[in-house]
Design a protein around this motif. Sequence first.
Motif, short mmCIF file in Angstrom:
data_model
loop_
_atom_site.label_atom_id
_atom_site.label_comp_id
_atom_site.label_asym_id
_atom_site.label_seq_id
_atom_site.Cartn_x
_atom_site.Cartn_y
_atom_site.Cartn_z
N LEU A 155 -2.73 3.39 11.34
CA LEU A 155 -2.59 5.03 11.71
C LEU A 155 -3.88 5.20 12.39
CD1 LEU A 155 -0.89 4.54 9.30
CD2 LEU A 155 -1.76 6.60 8.32
N ASP A 205 0.86 -1.23 -0.06
CA ASP A 205 0.07 0.01 0.12
C ASP A 205 0.82 1.27 -0.05
OD1 ASP A 205 -2.25 -1.63 0.16
OD2 ASP A 205 -2.39 -1.57 2.39
N MET A 235 -2.04 11.96 15.82
CA MET A 235 -1.96 10.85 14.79
C MET A 235 -0.68 10.02 15.23
SD MET A 235 -1.67 10.08 10.49
CE MET A 235 -0.02 10.43 10.34
N MET A 275 -13.28 6.78 -2.40
CA MET A 275 -11.94 7.15 -2.99
C MET A 275 -11.99 8.82 -2.77
SD MET A 275 -10.19 5.08 -4.49
CE MET A 275 -10.35 3.12 -5.11
N GLU A 276 -11.87 9.07 -1.27
CA GLU A 276 -11.87 10.36 -0.75
C GLU A 276 -10.59 10.62 -0.05
OE1 GLU A 276 -15.17 12.43 0.72
OE2 GLU A 276 -16.28 12.24 -1.21
N ALA A 277 -10.12 11.63 0.07
CA ALA A 277 -8.97 11.80 1.10
C ALA A 277 -9.54 12.23 2.34
CB ALA A 277 -7.86 12.93 0.56
N THR A 278 -8.74 11.78 3.53
CA THR A 278 -9.42 12.38 4.75
C THR A 278 -8.47 13.62 4.90
OG1 THR A 278 -9.98 10.18 5.24
CG2 THR A 278 -9.50 11.51 6.95
N ASN A 279 -9.15 14.62 5.82
CA ASN A 279 -8.28 15.67 6.30
C ASN A 279 -8.30 15.37 7.83
OD1 ASN A 279 -8.47 18.49 7.96
ND2 ASN A 279 -7.68 18.79 6.06
N LEU A 280 -7.07 15.41 8.28
CA LEU A 280 -6.76 14.83 9.61
C LEU A 280 -7.17 15.96 10.67
CD1 LEU A 280 -2.86 13.54 9.55
CD2 LEU A 280 -5.17 12.21 9.07
N ILE A 281 -7.23 17.05 10.25
CA ILE A 281 -7.74 18.23 11.36
C ILE A 281 -9.07 17.89 11.44
CG2 ILE A 281 -7.91 20.50 11.92
CD1 ILE A 281 -5.33 21.05 10.49
N LEU A 296 -7.83 4.87 11.68
CA LEU A 296 -7.92 5.73 10.58
C LEU A 296 -7.63 4.70 9.40
CD1 LEU A 296 -8.03 8.49 9.07
CD2 LEU A 296 -5.41 8.72 9.46
N MET A 297 -6.58 4.15 9.27
CA MET A 297 -6.45 3.30 8.10
C MET A 297 -5.41 2.25 8.38
SD MET A 297 -4.28 5.44 5.29
CE MET A 297 -5.37 6.86 5.22
N THR A 298 -5.51 1.18 7.75
CA THR A 298 -4.56 0.11 7.74
C THR A 298 -3.53 -0.01 6.81
OG1 THR A 298 -5.96 -1.35 9.29
CG2 THR A 298 -3.86 -2.45 8.61
N VAL A 299 -2.31 -0.05 7.13
CA VAL A 299 -1.33 -0.26 5.88
C VAL A 299 -0.49 -1.51 5.79
CG1 VAL A 299 0.89 0.75 4.91
CG2 VAL A 299 -0.76 2.50 6.19
N VAL A 306 -8.62 11.65 -7.02
CA VAL A 306 -8.78 11.81 -5.59
C VAL A 306 -7.86 13.02 -5.31
CG1 VAL A 306 -8.11 11.30 -3.20
CG2 VAL A 306 -8.83 9.48 -4.66
N GLN A 352 -10.99 6.98 -11.30
CA GLN A 352 -11.13 7.85 -9.92
C GLN A 352 -10.06 8.91 -9.73
OE1 GLN A 352 -13.19 6.96 -7.25
NE2 GLN A 352 -13.90 5.13 -8.15
N GLY A 384 -2.95 18.80 4.62
CA GLY A 384 -3.64 18.07 5.68
C GLY A 384 -4.35 16.95 5.46
N ASP A 385 -4.71 16.49 4.06
CA ASP A 385 -5.06 15.26 3.71
C ASP A 385 -4.17 14.31 3.43
OD1 ASP A 385 -7.59 17.12 3.33
OD2 ASP A 385 -7.62 17.10 1.29
N ILE A 386 -4.76 12.94 3.52
CA ILE A 386 -4.10 11.86 3.57
C ILE A 386 -5.09 10.84 2.59
CG2 ILE A 386 -5.11 10.86 5.84
CD1 ILE A 386 -2.16 9.93 6.40
N PHE A 387 -4.56 9.95 2.05
CA PHE A 387 -5.17 8.87 1.24
C PHE A 387 -4.34 7.54 1.10
CE2 PHE A 387 -6.45 7.06 -2.85
CZ PHE A 387 -7.79 6.81 -2.45
N LYS A 388 -4.85 6.54 1.12
CA LYS A 388 -4.10 5.43 0.83
C LYS A 388 -4.42 4.72 -0.53
CE LYS A 388 -5.52 1.29 2.47
NZ LYS A 388 -5.56 0.15 3.61
#
Lengths: 151, 151
Positions: B45, A63, B124, B15-21, B36-39, A97, A95, A102-106
């Motif tokens: 995370l 990943d 995080m 399929m969207e990024a996540t804003n940490l704040i 938050l997510m698994t890698v 993204v 897709q 500040g944004d995170i995506f895997k």
Amino acid sequence: MSVDQTGEERTDTTMEATNLIHRVDKITGHWQPEHLMTVDSSHTLKLAKIQGTFIWHCHPATDEVFYCVSGGPMRLELSTNATSPEHAEEIGADQTVELRVGDIFKVPRGVQHRPIADVETGIMMIEKVGTVNTGDREGHELTTELKGSEV
Amino acid sequence: MSVDQTGEERTDTTMEATNLIHRVDKITGHWQPEHLMTVDSSHTLKLAKIQGTFIWHCHPATDEVFYCVSGGPMRLELSTNATSPEHAEEIGADQTVELRVGDIFKVPRGVQHRPIADVETGIMMIEKVGTVNTGDREGHELTTELKGSEV
């Protein structure tokens, strides 16, 4: 960090936090990841500056997490049905993204993708130790060694 | 994300990024990490809000990365020569690392540590799947289940 047999304190590591924005600001060049830290000998945190459009590629065995540190917005185009970089090139993205600061995506392992940044963007990536930036297109002119020691 | 046999598009994942704040802002309660997510099925995370002083503990089997998302500053006290939480309590910290928003730091596996935040701080963490928040003090009243599915 520990006291050796002479009783003197040894400082094995710098016990200081790293500011991601300051650290990524020092990077010169685009698409040339630098080592930030290794976690458990299995995963690496890397920093890079990017601008422009990267090539389609995937990482079959890891990943890849993207975190937007500075600049931006950037986009990750994904071609989730593509079976190779050439196939992704042909059928394009299904897709997109967007990542702002500040944004995170895997990006899941095996998914063809390409980062795009219209303006210079600082990013952090999390992926397995030894991951090559161009994935299954190793040997491409954009393939680069990771700067800095990985472990 | 893919096309099934009826030809309809299936969306397996958002399929969207996540804003940490924004994401950490939604957390209520302190010292209660959320997934938050698994890698790569090996690392997680997590996000949490913290305030006050946590207990001394270590994670014998995983490095633990802290990233300050919001609020702060926070401190990580390290007792690098301590062999147990009780020992750390007795001899205290020999290193203190301050993290402001945007700062990242790795506590190496096995090192006794405790986070402290005078004001509410969003963080995080990156660590191995299955890591318990109180480490080698599992069973403490602050020990908590991770909120949200880990894999």
